[in-house]
Design an enzyme around this catalytic site. Structure first.
Site, PDB file in Angstrom:
ATOM      1  CG  ASP A  21      44.637  42.247  36.765  1.00 48.11           C
ATOM      2  OD1 ASP A  21      45.544  41.424  37.014  1.00 48.11           O
ATOM      3  OD2 ASP A  21      43.481  41.906  36.465  1.00 48.11           O
ATOM      4  CG  MET A  43      46.764  36.389  36.320  1.00 47.49           C
ATOM      5  SD  MET A  43      45.937  36.404  37.908  1.00 47.49           S
ATOM      6  CE  MET A  43      45.363  34.713  37.996  1.00 47.49           C
ATOM      7  N   GLY A  44      46.392  39.540  33.508  1.00 48.43           N
ATOM      8  CA  GLY A  44      46.153  40.823  32.845  1.00 48.43           C
ATOM      9  C   GLY A  44      45.116  40.587  31.768  1.00 48.43           C
ATOM     10  CD  GLN A  98      50.834  36.202  37.348  1.00 51.90           C
ATOM     11  OE1 GLN A  98      50.957  37.199  36.680  1.00 51.90           O
ATOM     12  NE2 GLN A  98      50.044  35.215  36.989  1.00 51.90           N
TER      13      GLN A  98
HETATM   14  O1  F6P Z   1      41.848  39.964  39.869  1.00 48.97           O
HETATM   15  C1  F6P Z   1      42.035  40.024  38.496  1.00 48.97           C
HETATM   16  C2  F6P Z   1      42.673  38.779  37.985  1.00 48.97           C
HETATM   17  O2  F6P Z   1      43.888  38.688  38.593  1.00 48.97           O
HETATM   18  C3  F6P Z   1      42.770  38.745  36.447  1.00 48.97           C
HETATM   19  O3  F6P Z   1      43.985  39.157  35.927  1.00 48.97           O
HETATM   20  C4  F6P Z   1      42.518  37.299  36.153  1.00 48.97           C
HETATM   21  O4  F6P Z   1      41.984  37.132  34.855  1.00 48.97           O
HETATM   22  C5  F6P Z   1      41.541  36.914  37.200  1.00 48.97           C
HETATM   23  O5  F6P Z   1      41.885  37.665  38.333  1.00 48.97           O
HETATM   24  C6  F6P Z   1      41.495  35.436  37.490  1.00 48.97           C
HETATM   25  O6  F6P Z   1      40.887  35.234  38.709  1.00 48.97           O
HETATM   26  P1  F6P Z   1      40.164  33.890  39.196  1.00 48.97           P
HETATM   27  O7  F6P Z   1      40.998  32.771  38.728  1.00 48.97           O
HETATM   28  O8  F6P Z   1      40.116  34.046  40.665  1.00 48.97           O
HETATM   29  O9  F6P Z   1      38.811  33.897  38.584  1.00 48.97           O
END
Ligand code: F6P
Length: 341
Positions: A127, A169-170, A273
Site C-alpha cells: 500500500d 488494494m488501498g 497484487q
Molecule cells: O497489507 C495491506 C493490504 O494489502 C490492504 O490494502 C488490504 O485491505 C489488506 O491488505 C487485505 O489483506 P488480507 O486479505 O490479507 O486481510
C-alpha cells in the site's frame, strides 16, 4: 548475537529478499546467528521457530510471499501476550528481533521496544502508506501487476464498448490506484483520500465514450462516494480492528449502468497484487533494507526502522513509522485529473 526475524501482516513481494540480506550479511560479515519466528507475532508468542541460516535462505530472492509465514496476530490483544513473548525470547536465547511488517506489525514492535525488547523494524506494504519512508518494497510490484491488468482490460473495454472498473488494494491510501491509473492511462482514478461524486464519474464515462474510446476506471478498495460509506465485505474485524474491504467496484458499476445505460463491469485484483515474484526494484530495495537492518542491529541502534529517503537508506525512529499514515498529497491527485474523462 542471536537474532530473531519475523514477518507480519499481509504478505508482500520482497519479504524473502530482506530475510536473505539480513542473514547473508549478518552471518558472513558479523558472525551472528539467526532464528526464524513463524507467522508474525504468533511465532514469538507461541515459540514457533525455524532455522535461518545461509543454507535455508539460499534461492529465495525471487520468491514471493515469506518463507517464515505471516499472520495478523496482535500480542497486545492476548492476555499475558507480552510476557509470553519475553519468556520465549529468553528461552530461545534471542538477544534481539528484526520485525518486517506494516503499520500493525511495526506498531507492536514499537510498543515492545518501549517495554525493553531490542527491535529493529523494516517497512513493508504494497500500500506504500507507512510514514517516514519514501517507498516500501512490494509497492512497485503491485503497481506493475495492476498496470498489466489495465493494459489487458483496455482491449475488452474497446471491443465491447463497456466501462471497465479495476478495483485495487488501498484501504486508506490511494498510492496503488494513482500510480497504476496514471501508468495505465485510466479515464478516472478514485482514491480514499478524496470522496468522489458518482455524477462526475458518469460525466467522465460519457465523455470517454463520445471520443470513441471506452473508459477504464481505477478505484481503490477504500474509496468512498460523496453520499455514502466505505463498502465492506462483512462486519468482522481482525485483531488490529480492520474490516475486510472490497465491493466498491461492483457498487460503482451498478451506479454507472443505471445512470448512463452503458454496460459496466468490475475486475477485483485482490491478492493477485501481492502474489508472485518481486520486481527488480523491489528486490533491490528489500535487499538494501535488509543490509541496513542487520548493520543497525550489529551496532545496537535499537528502536530504529530502516527507510528510503530519496535514494539513500537511512535509519529513523521506529515510532515515527506509525505516527500517521502516509497519504497521497491532494495536489498530486488533482494534477492527475487532467487525464480524466
Ligand atoms: O497489507 C495491506 C493490504 O494489502 C490492504 O490494502 C488490504 O485491505 C489488506 O491488505 C487485505 O489483506 P488480507 O486479505 O490479507 O486481510
Amino acid at each position: 548475537m542471536r537474532i530473531g526475524v519475523l514477518t507480519g501482516g499481509g504478505d508482500c513481494p520482497g519479504l524473502n529478499a530482506v530475510i536473505r540480506a539480513v542473514v547473508r550479511k549478518g552471518a558472513k560479515e558479523y558472525g551472528h546467528e539467526f532464528v526464524g519466528f513463524r507467522d508474525g507475532w504468533k511465532g514469538p508468542l507461541e515459540g514457533l521457530t525455524m532455522p535461518l541460516s545461509l543454507e535455508t535462505t539460499r534461492g529465495i530472492l525471487p520468491r514471493g510471499g515469506t518463507i517464515l509465514g505471516s499472520s495478523r496476530t496482535n500480542p497486545f490483544k492476548i492476555d499475558g501476550g507480552v510476557e509470553r513473548i519475553k519468556e520465549n525470547l529468553e528461552k530461545s536465547g534471542i538477544d534481539a528481533l528484526i520485525a518486517i511488517g506494516g503499520e500493525d506489525t511495526l506498531g507492536v514492535a514499537t510498543k515492545l521496544h518501549a517495554l525493553g525488547v531490542k527491535v529493529i523494524g523494516v517497512p513493508k506494504t504494497i500500500d506504500n502508506d507507512l510514514n517516514n519512508t519514501d517507498y516500501t518494497f512490494g509497492f512497485d510490484t503491485a503497481v506493475n501487476i495492476a498496470v498489466e491488468a489495465i493494459d489487458r482490460l483496455h482491449t475488452t473495454a474497446e471491443s465491447h464498448h463497456r466501462a471497465l472498473i479495476v478495483e485495487v488494494m488501498g484501504r486508506h491510501a490511494g498510492w496503488i490506484a494513482l500510480h497504476a491509473g496514471l501508468a495505465g492511462g485510466a479515464s478516472c482514478i478514485l482514491i480514499p483520500e478524496q470522496k468522489f461524486s458518482v455524477e462526475k464519474v458518469c460525466e467522465w464515462v460519457e465523455s470517454r465514450f463520445k471520443s470513441h474510446y471506452a473508459p477504464i476506471i481505477v478505484i481503490a478498495e477504500g474509496a468512498i462516494p460523496q453520499d455514502g460509506d466505505m463498502v465492506t465485505k462483512d462486519q468482522t474485524l481482525d485483531s488490529f480492528g480492520h474490516v475486510k474491504l472490497s465491493g466498491i467496484g461492483d457498487w460503482l458499476a451498478q451506479e454507472i449502468e443505471s445512470r448512463t445505460g452503458k454496460e459496466a463491469r468490475t475486475s477485483v485484483l485482490g491478492h493477485i497484487q501481492r502474489g508472485g515474484t518481486p520486481s527488480a526494484f523491489d528486490r533491490v530495495l528489500a535487499t538494501r533494507f535488509g543490509l541496513q537492518a542487520i548493520t543497525a542491529a550489529h551496532e545496537g541502534d535499537w528502536g530504529k526502522m530502516v527507510a528510503l529517503h530519496g535514494t539513500n537508506i537511512v535509519r529513523v525512529p521506529l515510532a515515527s513509522a506509525t505516527e500517521k499514515l502516509k497519504l497521497v498529497p491532494l495536489e498530486f491527485y488533482k494534477e492527475s485529473e487532467i487525464f480524466f474523462g
